[in-house]
Design an enzyme around this catalytic site. Structure first.
Site, PDB file in Angstrom:
ATOM      1  N   HIS A  17      47.381  26.301  57.613  1.00  0.00           N
ATOM      2  CA  HIS A  17      47.645  27.617  57.037  1.00  0.00           C
ATOM      3  C   HIS A  17      46.345  28.384  56.810  1.00  0.00           C
ATOM      4  O   HIS A  17      46.296  29.612  56.985  1.00  0.00           O
ATOM      5  CB  HIS A  17      48.401  27.445  55.720  1.00  0.00           C
ATOM      6  CG  HIS A  17      48.693  28.730  55.023  1.00  0.00           C
ATOM      7  ND1 HIS A  17      48.200  29.038  53.782  1.00  0.00           N
ATOM      8  CD2 HIS A  17      49.428  29.806  55.400  1.00  0.00           C
ATOM      9  CE1 HIS A  17      48.610  30.237  53.422  1.00  0.00           C
ATOM     10  NE2 HIS A  17      49.347  30.732  54.377  1.00  0.00           N
ATOM     11  N   GLU A  47      45.489  30.080  59.945  1.00  0.00           N
ATOM     12  CA  GLU A  47      46.328  31.264  60.184  1.00  0.00           C
ATOM     13  C   GLU A  47      45.645  32.506  59.626  1.00  0.00           C
ATOM     14  O   GLU A  47      45.679  33.590  60.225  1.00  0.00           O
ATOM     15  CB  GLU A  47      47.702  31.069  59.543  1.00  0.00           C
ATOM     16  CG  GLU A  47      48.599  32.287  59.653  1.00  0.00           C
ATOM     17  CD  GLU A  47      49.733  32.292  58.654  1.00  0.00           C
ATOM     18  OE1 GLU A  47      49.955  33.336  58.010  1.00  0.00           O
ATOM     19  OE2 GLU A  47      50.400  31.245  58.508  1.00  0.00           O
ATOM     20  N   HIS A  48      45.013  32.375  58.464  1.00  0.00           N
ATOM     21  CA  HIS A  48      44.293  33.491  57.855  1.00  0.00           C
ATOM     22  C   HIS A  48      42.955  33.738  58.557  1.00  0.00           C
ATOM     23  O   HIS A  48      42.596  34.884  58.850  1.00  0.00           O
ATOM     24  CB  HIS A  48      44.026  33.191  56.377  1.00  0.00           C
ATOM     25  CG  HIS A  48      45.231  33.345  55.509  1.00  0.00           C
ATOM     26  ND1 HIS A  48      45.334  34.288  54.521  1.00  0.00           N
ATOM     27  CD2 HIS A  48      46.398  32.645  55.465  1.00  0.00           C
ATOM     28  CE1 HIS A  48      46.501  34.189  53.905  1.00  0.00           C
ATOM     29  NE2 HIS A  48      47.165  33.177  54.458  1.00  0.00           N
ATOM     30  N   GLU A  76      47.983  33.833  47.054  1.00  0.00           N
ATOM     31  CA  GLU A  76      49.277  33.659  47.721  1.00  0.00           C
ATOM     32  C   GLU A  76      50.042  32.483  47.113  1.00  0.00           C
ATOM     33  O   GLU A  76      51.252  32.571  46.864  1.00  0.00           O
ATOM     34  CB  GLU A  76      49.054  33.433  49.222  1.00  0.00           C
ATOM     35  CG  GLU A  76      50.331  33.297  50.037  1.00  0.00           C
ATOM     36  CD  GLU A  76      50.053  33.065  51.509  1.00  0.00           C
ATOM     37  OE1 GLU A  76      51.031  32.920  52.269  1.00  0.00           O
ATOM     38  OE2 GLU A  76      48.865  33.002  51.914  1.00  0.00           O
TER      39      GLU A  76
END
Length: 436
Positions: free
Chosen positions: A65, A68-69, A145
């Protein structure tokens, strides 16, 4: 029509209902699949890597993840602003999604802007810098987040239920990582994860809409030549993820997570079906009848007849070698006991008694409509190509999917419901009291 996708299959996979599905394998092992939809002026294109949170080493939790950023934060030739500006100038949308078994970077653009999308997506997937300062900035964004998700009790109960029903299996880990894992993530570990998985043989590119297959193959090949990847040699596509269906130990009983909120969130469930299970169409119809809409049994019994909850539904998640299902409701703390009793009773009833002809017909109509309407969207078709390539190794057209739905009987639904009802049962409760 069903078409098996062999590792080196090239050419037309399907030509039906006005759209044409084609597949090519580049010499480097990169796979390109397209579905050309005549009369559509937009294209959704996705770059898939078959790596998810289940694939992380212990010291790399959250890295999938994190990447992904980070891939949007700059490459050797583009800054984060350059990437954002090029998509904005094209009037397009770009984003990414991380799952437990795959990651996808995608964009939706006008057909005339497909060259821009292909060039930029190739660049960020193959040539990310993963700058140390950018990583520190993005670490803060991801922590925000995660904090936002922790403030949403519905997100919390689903995450905790996944952990409980999948026990200590890697599939039970949170996709985004934990706060502790993200705080501790070292740049070299994230970079190692990137280099391990982001390679030509792992990349699958899917596009649907107003796309010319040969043009896209040419655009991808050209972009790869100018990337940081070595595509000079020949490579074979990476094998698809396979594995025998596992009997993952379920942490039975009630797991209560106290949270200072007005309403309790409760999920009760257990083992479900793997993604490729032959009963998956019967499972979808079972959910439509049990908890898939306003006419479903859960909605009618829990909300309409008894007024016990505002929201209630059933759901499933399927992976290569495992799956789980759950029954959800949000209710006042003092109603948790009766709500769980009613949900379990409805599950056991659908497992022991054939659904009515009326319910079956209504569920088939609901699923047929959802299938067809969903396929009118280029993003849905792009995703379907990705799943066909990475998960099932088989492309199933809409006509065959509709036939599979129509073939399901009341006994099929009872059989799959029995499989779920006989599973060891876990209850996850998020709320102010321990009642369950």
């Amino acid at each position: 029509m069903r078409t098996t996708i062999h590792p080196t299959t090239e050419g037309v996979l399907n030509d039906d209902a006005g759209s044409t599905v084609r597949r090519s394998v580049l010499p480097s092992g990169v796979r390109v699949l397209t579905e050309a939809m005549p009369g559509v002026r937009s294209v959704t294109i996705g770059y898939w890597i078959a790596v998810g949170s289940r694939d992380e080493a212990e010291h790399q939790y959250g890295s999938t993840h994190f990447l992904e950023h980070l891939l949007f934060k700059g490459t050797r030739t583009r800054s984060a602003m350059d990437i954002a500006a090029e998509f904005d100038a094209a009037g397009g949308e770009s984003n990414a999604m991380t799952g437990k078994e795959s990651t996808c970077y995608y964009a939706r653009v006008l057909d005339t802007d497909l060259p821009i999308a292909a060039e930029v997506l190739t660049d960020l997937v193959t040539s990310a810098v993963i700058d140390a300062q950018e990583m520190e900035t993005e670490r803060g964004v991801i922590l925000e987040e995660l904090a936002m998700a922790e403030d949403d009790p519905t997100d919390v109960v689903h995450e905790r239920f996944s952990e409980q029903v999948l026990s200590d299996h890697p599939l039970g880990r949170p996709i985004g990582g934990t706060t502790a894992a993200i705080r501790a993530a070292a740049r070299e570990d994230v970079v190692d994860h990137y280099r391990r998985w982001y390679r030509p043989e792992e990349l699958v590119i899917t596009a649907a809409g107003g796309v010319d297959h040969d043009q896209l193959v040419g655009l991808v090949a050209e972009a790869l030549e100018g990337s940081d990847w070595d595509v000079s040699g020949r490579g074979e596509p990476a094998p698809r993820r396979v594995g025998d269906v596992q009997t993952i130990p379920v942490r039975e009983g009630v797991a209560h997570h106290r949270k200072g909120i007005e309403q309790s969130q409760v999920i009760i469930g257990g083992r479900g079906l793997a993604a490729g299970d032959q009963d998956r169409f019967a499972l979808s119809l079972m959910h439509a009848i049990l908890g898939g809409g306003m006419s479903s049994r859960l909605f009618q019994e829990v909300r309409e007849r008894r007024g016990l909850a505002y929201a209630t539904y059933s759901f499933s998640a399927g992976f290569t070698d495992a799956g789980y299902f759950g029954l959800y409701a949000g209710c006042l703390p003092e109603k948790v006991d009766i709500v769980t009793e009613v949900m379990v009773a409805e599950l056991e009833r659908i497992a022991s008694e054939p659904v009515t002809a009326e319910e079956l017909a209504r569920a088939k109509g609901q699923l047929r409509g959802g299938t067809v309407l969903g396929m009118e969207d280029t993003a849905s078709r792009m995703n379907r190509l990705g799943r066909a390539e990475l998960v099932r190794g088989e492309f199933v057209d809409i006509s065959d999917s509709l036939a599979e739905i129509e073939a399901v009987t009341a006994e099929d639904i009872a059989r799959v419901a029995r499989r779920l009802a006989e599973s060891p049962r876990a209850t996850t409760l998020v709320g102010p009291s321990a009642q369950a």
